[in-house]
Design a protein around this motif. Structure first.
Motif, PDB file in Angstrom:
ATOM      1  N   PHE A  84       6.722   2.431  -2.911  1.00 55.58           N
ATOM      2  CA  PHE A  84       8.017   1.823  -3.218  1.00 55.58           C
ATOM      3  C   PHE A  84       8.831   2.732  -4.134  1.00 55.58           C
ATOM      4  O   PHE A  84      10.046   2.841  -3.988  1.00 55.58           O
ATOM      5  CB  PHE A  84       7.809   0.468  -3.912  1.00 55.58           C
ATOM      6  N   ARG A  87      10.931   5.278  -2.383  1.00 47.18           N
ATOM      7  CA  ARG A  87      12.015   4.734  -1.568  1.00 47.18           C
ATOM      8  C   ARG A  87      12.992   3.895  -2.380  1.00 47.18           C
ATOM      9  O   ARG A  87      14.063   3.535  -1.881  1.00 47.18           O
ATOM     10  CB  ARG A  87      11.417   3.858  -0.457  1.00 47.18           C
ATOM     11  N   ARG A  88      12.561   3.520  -3.591  1.00 47.48           N
ATOM     12  CA  ARG A  88      13.367   2.596  -4.402  1.00 47.48           C
ATOM     13  C   ARG A  88      13.647   1.305  -3.632  1.00 47.48           C
ATOM     14  O   ARG A  88      14.761   0.778  -3.621  1.00 47.48           O
ATOM     15  CB  ARG A  88      14.673   3.255  -4.852  1.00 47.48           C
ATOM     16  N   GLY A  89      12.627   0.851  -2.974  1.00 50.46           N
ATOM     17  CA  GLY A  89      12.727  -0.360  -2.169  1.00 50.46           C
ATOM     18  C   GLY A  89      11.623  -0.367  -1.131  1.00 50.46           C
ATOM     19  O   GLY A  89      10.659   0.407  -1.217  1.00 50.46           O
ATOM     20  N   ARG A  93      11.286   0.075   6.095  1.00 48.64           N
ATOM     21  CA  ARG A  93      12.259  -0.991   6.336  1.00 48.64           C
ATOM     22  C   ARG A  93      12.875  -0.871   7.732  1.00 48.64           C
ATOM     23  O   ARG A  93      12.969  -1.863   8.472  1.00 48.64           O
ATOM     24  CB  ARG A  93      13.361  -0.939   5.271  1.00 48.64           C
ATOM     25  N   THR A 129      11.967  -9.787  -3.357  1.00 47.10           N
ATOM     26  CA  THR A 129      10.998  -8.691  -3.491  1.00 47.10           C
ATOM     27  C   THR A 129      11.527  -7.669  -4.480  1.00 47.10           C
ATOM     28  O   THR A 129      12.638  -7.147  -4.301  1.00 47.10           O
ATOM     29  CB  THR A 129      10.752  -8.004  -2.134  1.00 47.10           C
ATOM     30  N   VAL A 131      12.261  -4.188  -6.489  1.00 46.12           N
ATOM     31  CA  VAL A 131      12.467  -2.822  -6.015  1.00 46.12           C
ATOM     32  C   VAL A 131      11.158  -2.048  -6.034  1.00 46.12           C
ATOM     33  O   VAL A 131      10.893  -1.216  -5.162  1.00 46.12           O
ATOM     34  CB  VAL A 131      13.528  -2.105  -6.881  1.00 46.12           C
TER      35      VAL A 131
END
Length: 418
Positions: A84, A87-89, A93, A129, A131
Motif C-alpha cells: 500500500f 501505491r498510496r492506496g 485497483r 479503507t 490509505v
C-alpha cells in the motif's frame, strides 16, 4: 460432509480463503464463486504482469465462472507483494475494477473485491479503507483462522506442491541400486541368459502380490508416505517410467481401482497397437488423442485423461497420491524421475493447480527435454485446458464404460513377467 464456517467480516473471509483454495495464495488473482450464501469453488490466475493483460485475465476468470452451474455471485481477491505504501492506496485497483466490471456484465453479483498486499489489506468497495490498508494482523488473529479446518489448510503457495522433499541418503541409495538392477534386468530380458538377476528376484519376492500395479497402488495409498520402504518406492518409480503402466496408474490414483483395471488392460492393448504400427506408446497416445476420443472403453478412458467428463476424482485421494509420488521422486536418481513427474503433474492439474503441474513438468523436461509424455502434457496444459469436473455442481463417480464390475479383472501379464 459439508463444514460450515461463517465469515462475519472481510478479514474473516480472508482468513478462511487459504483453506478454501487449498494453498496460501501469492501473486494471484482469485475469484471465489458462490451459490447463494455458500462457496462453490475458487478460480485462480497469476497476476498479470502488464497492464494490457488485465482485460484478458479478467475475461478468463469470468468465463470460468460462467461454466459453473448455479453460481450467482463472486468475491474477487488479489494477492500481491506490492505494498500500500508504494501505491498510496489499494494495489491492483485497476485489475479489480476490471474484474468487477466483467463479472457484473455477465450477470454475477459481486459481493466484494479485496486486495491482500505485503503491508496491509483493503476492499475496493469500502471507502473507509485507510490509505495504508488495514493491518494484516486482523486476518492472522481472526476467530475464523482458529477453526480446525483452517489450521489444517496447506500453508505453502500454489506451486509449492511441486517442490520435492529432501532425499533420505540411505533410502535414496537403496532406491538407486534397485532401479539400476531393474533397468539392467530389462536390458537382458529375452537375451541368451534371461534369468532374473538376484537383486530383481529378491525384489519380486519381497513385493509378492504387489507386483500387480492395481493392488500396488491401493496399498501405497493406504499407508503414510514416510512409512513406504525403498523397495516399493523403487517399484513405483520403475512402473511410472514405463508407458504401459504409467498412464493406467495415473488414472487409478485419481479414480480408483476399477478404473485402474480398465486402464491397465487398455494400456497393454495400446502397447500392442503401438508395436504393430511401429511407433512408441506415447506417439500412439498423442495421435489417438488428436483424432478425438473413440467410443467404448478407449474413449471413456481418453475422456477421463483429458478431463472431458463430470466424473470427478476424489481430492483427498489425489492429495495422498501426490504425497507418495513426491517422496518416491525425491529418493530416485534424476534420470529415473520423468515418468513419476508426469503422473504428479497430471494429478496436480486434475485438482486445478496448474502452477504446480507446470512445476512438475519443468523438472521432467529439465532432466529429459525430449520426454514425449512430458512434452505432450506441457502442450495440453499450456492450452489452458481445465477439467470439466471443476465446473460440475455434483460429483459423479467414474465407473466402467458399461457401468459393471464384469469389465475388470481380465487376465493380463504382470510387470514382473515382462
Amino acid at each position: 460432509m459439508t463444514t460450515i464456517i461463517r465469515a462475519e467480516a472481510a478479514h474473516d473471509f480472508l482468513a478462511l480463503l487459504p483453506s478454501l483454495a487449498g494453498y496460501s495464495p501469492e501473486r494471484s488473482l482469485l475469484a471465489v464463486a458462490f451459490r447463494g450464501n455458500r462457496t462453490a469453488g475458487v478460480i485462480r490466475h497469476d497476476l498479470p504482469r502488464r497492464a494490457s493483460d488485465r482485460s484478458a485475465v479478467a475475461s478468463l476468470l469470468v468465463a470460468a465462472l460462467c461454466r459453473m452451474p448455479g453460481v450467482d455471485a463472486v468475491v474477487a481477491v488479489a494477492y500481491t507483494d506490492d505494498p500500500f505504501a508504494r501505491r498510496r492506496g489499494l494495489p491492483e485497483r485497476a485489475l479489480l475494477q476490471t474484474v468487477v466490471a466483467r463479472a457484473e456484465e455477465a450477470g454475477f453479483l459481486v459481493r466484494d473485491a479485496l486486495c491482500v498486499a505485503a503491508d496491509g489489506w483493503g476492499s475496493l468497495r469500502d471507502p473507509a479503507t485507510p490509505v495504508q490498508g488495514h493491518p494484516l494482523a486482523l486476518i492472522e488473529t481472526s476467530s475464523a483462522a482458529s477453526h480446525p479446518v483452517c489450521r489444517e489448510a496447506r500453508t505453502g503457495g500454489v506451486a509449492d506442491l511441486a517442490v520435492l522433499p529432501d532425499a533420505e541418503p540411505e533410502v535414496a541409495e537403496a532406491v538407486a541400486r534397485t532401479l539400476a538392477a531393474l533397468v539392467d534386468d530389462d536390458g537382458r530380458a529375452g537375451g541368451f541368459d534371461s534369468r532374473r538377476s538376484r537383486p530383481v528376484e529378491r525384489l519380486l519376492e519381497a513385493l509378492g502380490p504387489l507386483v500387480d500395479p492395481v493392488e500396488f497402488v491401493e496399498v501405497l495409498l493406504a499407508e503414510a508416505p514416510e512409512h513406504i520402504d525403498a523397495d516399493r518406492l523403487a517399484w513405483l518409480v520403475h512402473l511410472a517410467g514405463r508407458p504401459a503402466f504409467r498412464d493406467a496408474m495415473m488414472l487409478q490414483f485419481a479414480f480408483g481401482p476399477v478404473i485402474g483395471e480398465l486402464a491397465l488392460d487398455d494400456s497393454i492393448d495400446a502397447n500392442e497397437r503401438a508395436a504393430a504400427s511401429g511407433v512408441s506408446i506415447d506417439e500412439l497416445v498423442a495421435r489417438e488423442l488428436a483424432e478425438g476420443a473413440p467410443d467404448g472403453v478407449d474413449g471413456f478412458l481418453s475422456r477421463l485423461l483429458l478431463g472431458q467428463t463430470t466424473a470427478r476424482p476424489e481430492p483427498r485421494r489425489i492429495e495422498r497420491s501426490i504425497a507418495v509420488l513426491r517422496r518416491a521422486i525425491a529418493q530416485a536418481p534424476p534420470a529415473y524421475r520423468p515418468g513419476s513427474l508426469c503422473i504428479a503433474a497430471w494429478l496436480a492439474w486434475s485438482l486445478g493447480r496448474g502452477s504446480a503441474a507446470a512445476g512438475f513438468l519443468d523438472q521432467a523436461l529439465a532432466i529429459d527435454g525430449t520426454h514425449s509424455m512430458a512434452r505432450l502434457l506441457c502442450t495440453f496444459l499450456g492450452s489452458g485446458a481445465i477439467p470439466e469436473w471443476a465446473f460440475s455442481s455434483t460429483a459423479v463417480p467414474a465407473t466402467g464404460a458399461d457401468g459393471g464390475s464384469d469389465q475388470v479383472g481380465r487376465s493380463r501379464p504382470s510387470p514382473g513377467d515382462q
